[in-house]
Write a protein that holds these residues in place. Structure first.
Motif, short mmCIF file in Angstrom:
data_model
loop_
_atom_site.label_atom_id
_atom_site.label_comp_id
_atom_site.label_asym_id
_atom_site.label_seq_id
_atom_site.Cartn_x
_atom_site.Cartn_y
_atom_site.Cartn_z
N TYR B 19 47.34 36.31 22.70
CA TYR B 19 47.40 37.50 23.78
C TYR B 19 48.12 37.08 24.80
O TYR B 19 48.05 36.20 25.50
CB TYR B 19 45.96 37.95 23.95
N PRO B 22 48.32 42.78 29.04
CA PRO B 22 48.94 44.29 28.89
C PRO B 22 50.12 44.44 29.44
O PRO B 22 50.88 43.61 30.28
CB PRO B 22 47.76 44.97 29.70
N GLU B 54 50.19 46.28 24.64
CA GLU B 54 49.91 45.04 24.82
C GLU B 54 50.78 44.01 24.16
O GLU B 54 51.37 44.38 23.41
CB GLU B 54 48.42 44.68 24.82
N TRP B 56 51.62 40.46 22.29
CA TRP B 56 51.27 39.40 21.45
C TRP B 56 52.15 38.52 21.09
O TRP B 56 53.20 38.85 20.90
CB TRP B 56 50.26 40.18 20.17
#
Lengths: 416, 85
Positions: B19, B22, B54, B56
């Motif tokens: 991740y 955002p 967001e 990734w």
């Protein structure tokens, strides 16, 4: 307030427990209060109680969207400790732990506080050095931390049979934090609610706040709820993960992200572990409850989340890590799993401050906020009542981020 | 677990991805903007109850960075990048 004692128990037993007083009233919602607290969780209820008890402000309403004590105060893993890293944090948590230890007497409600020691299991030398540095800071503030050998770790936690010399991550030692304990989360919520109610504070459940209202001069004016507008010159936001959802209705941006944290419990078993075990290198911690269940906490879900369930792979990672060290737990059945959504600041320390909206106070950014409930409530009440921060919380301002003056606590919790 | 649509590898398990936070405002030039704006860039992130864009990183895959739009309440992925040929 009806006193709870052995005699009241015996007396009510004679009448088949039909005559107990309700623990708190459910009065009609008034149009205006001196202080509105949003969120009947741990911090909200504790703030209400100390406002009434310590500062004599009793015209207070606690507004709760769901039911009292049904949010994160019911979804945590009840660990109370003070092994933090920074000079600003440690005295705050030391105060909180000591308030917790006296809470049963203070609130006449059995908190079932069990001061049972926490053992950090350490797998690498940098971590050990970091914890020993923490110990030196904690020594200044009368918190307890002590390094122990692998043998002592295994003696304190007999179930810890993994992590031997041949394993992938052998244990190299541990740290013991004797002040740590666990207690009963429902008792904390109900105890504070009952005591606050007896001092005149009103609790309003199923009263969801939809927006914060500001007067034309920018000051806070009140809140809009599903039961109409309620006015107050001071409003405290104590809603955990939904802080930004509410503060944005007042045009206020806060440096918070909402994340989901994992917890689950096993079936009840006979006593096997009498300390709180924390394995931060592997990303899990657990303790055994009085009922015999192992209460296990894991890592957060990586991305932002407002959910209250958990992801399968986060759950599996935590279980896998636990079985590395505790292979005998393989036979355990896990009964329940749940998550809580909580918000975190860039430095993983809380925000407890009056915001740039005059009259709007925020207590947020609690990652492991359960242990902070008594001190958080006391210091927030002090701030609201006296218009100046309590010395124990004056560092946890909103404005510290403006100067990038971080109180970095990432790593002292599961926060990364 | 999320099934994330990588532009190269198509739908893959979330565990292959890292991740990346955002998507906030574009990075300002720290020498050109006021301190306040720079600090806001460093500390403020969108935190909506609902759709959020967001970043990734397909770290355990092709290594591509990309942006998806995901609902923070339902975890449904509402928008994925187009497939590249």
């Amino acid at each position: 307030m009806q006193n709870y004692s052995f005699f009241s128990l015996a007396r009510n037993a004679l009448s088949s427990h039909k005559n107990w007083q309700a623990a708190w009233r459910s009065p009609p919602l008034k149009e205006e209060y001196d202080v509105i607290i949003i969120g009947a969780g741990g911090h909200g209820l504790a703030t209400a109680y100390y406002l009434a008890k310590e500062f004599g402000i009793t015209n207070v309403a606690v507004l709760e969207r769901g039911w009292l004590g049904g949010g994160n105060v019911a979804r945590n893993t009840v660990t109370v400790r003070s092994n933090y890293l920074r000079d600003q944090s440690i005295p705050f948590y030391v105060k909180s732990v000591s308030l917790y230890e006296g809470l049963t007497k203070e609130l006449n409600f059995n908190m079932m506080h069990s001061k049972r020691t926490m053992v950090d299991v350490v797998h690498n030398y940098p971590k050990m050095r970091d914890l020993r540095r923490r110990q030196l800071t904690m020594d200044i503030y009368n918190s307890t931390y002590e390094q122990i050998t692998v043998e002592k770790v295994r003696q304190l936690i007999p179930a810890l049979t993994g992590g031997g010399p041949g394993s992938r991550l052998p244990i190299i030692g541990g740290m013991v934090h004797k002040d740590a304990g666990v207690n009963r989360h429902d008792a904390v919520a109900w105890g504070y609610a009952r005591a606050a109610d007896s001092l005149g504070v009103e609790m309003h459940q199923k009263t969801g706040v939809t927006a914060l209202l500001r007067a034309s001069n920018g000051d806070i004016q009140g809140v809009e709820t599903n039961k109409g507008v309620v006015k107050a010159k001071k409003v405290v936001v104590a809603v955990s993960g939904h802080t930004t959802t509410l503060t944005e209705t007042a045009g206020l941006k806060l440096p918070l992200r909402t994340m989901n944290l994992t917890a689950f419990v096993s079936e009840p078993i006979k006593p096997i572990v009498d300390v709180i075990v924390n394995c931060s290198d592997l990303g899990f911690y657990f303790s055994q409850s009085d009922k015999g269940e192992l209460v296990i906490g894991g890592a957060p879900d990586s991305a932002q989340s407002f959910r209250r369930d958990i992801k399968q792979h986060v759950f599996e990672d935590t279980v896998g890590a636990m079985l590395e060290l505790f292979p005998s737990f393989k036979k355990l059945k896990l009964l329940r799993q749940w998550g809580g959504h909580l918000d975190i600041t860039p430095d993983a320390s809380p925000i407890m401050d009056e915001t740039s909206v005059p009259g709007l106070y925020v207590t947020a950014g609690w990652w492991g906020g359960y242990k902070a409930i008594p001190a958080g409530g006391l210091t927030m009440a002090h701030h609201v009542a006296k218009n100046m921060p309590h010395p124990l919380m004056e560092a946890f301002t909103c404005n510290r981020f403006k100067n990038l003056d971080y109180i970095l606590e990432t790593g002292t919790t599961t926060a990364r | 677990m999320l099934l994330i649509n990588c532009p190269f590898c198509k739908e893959r398990n979330e565990t292959e991805f890292v991740y990346g936070g955002p998507v906030g405002v574009d990075r300002p030039d720290p020498n050109a903007v006021a301190d306040q704006e720079w600090v806001d860039f460093l500390t403020l992130v969108p935190n909506p109850t609902g759709p959020v864009f967001e970043k990734w990183w397909h770290a355990r895959g092709c290594g591509e960075w990309f942006v998806i739009c995901r609902d923070t309440v339902t975890h449904e992925i509402l928008e994925s990048p187009d497939e590249k040929s």
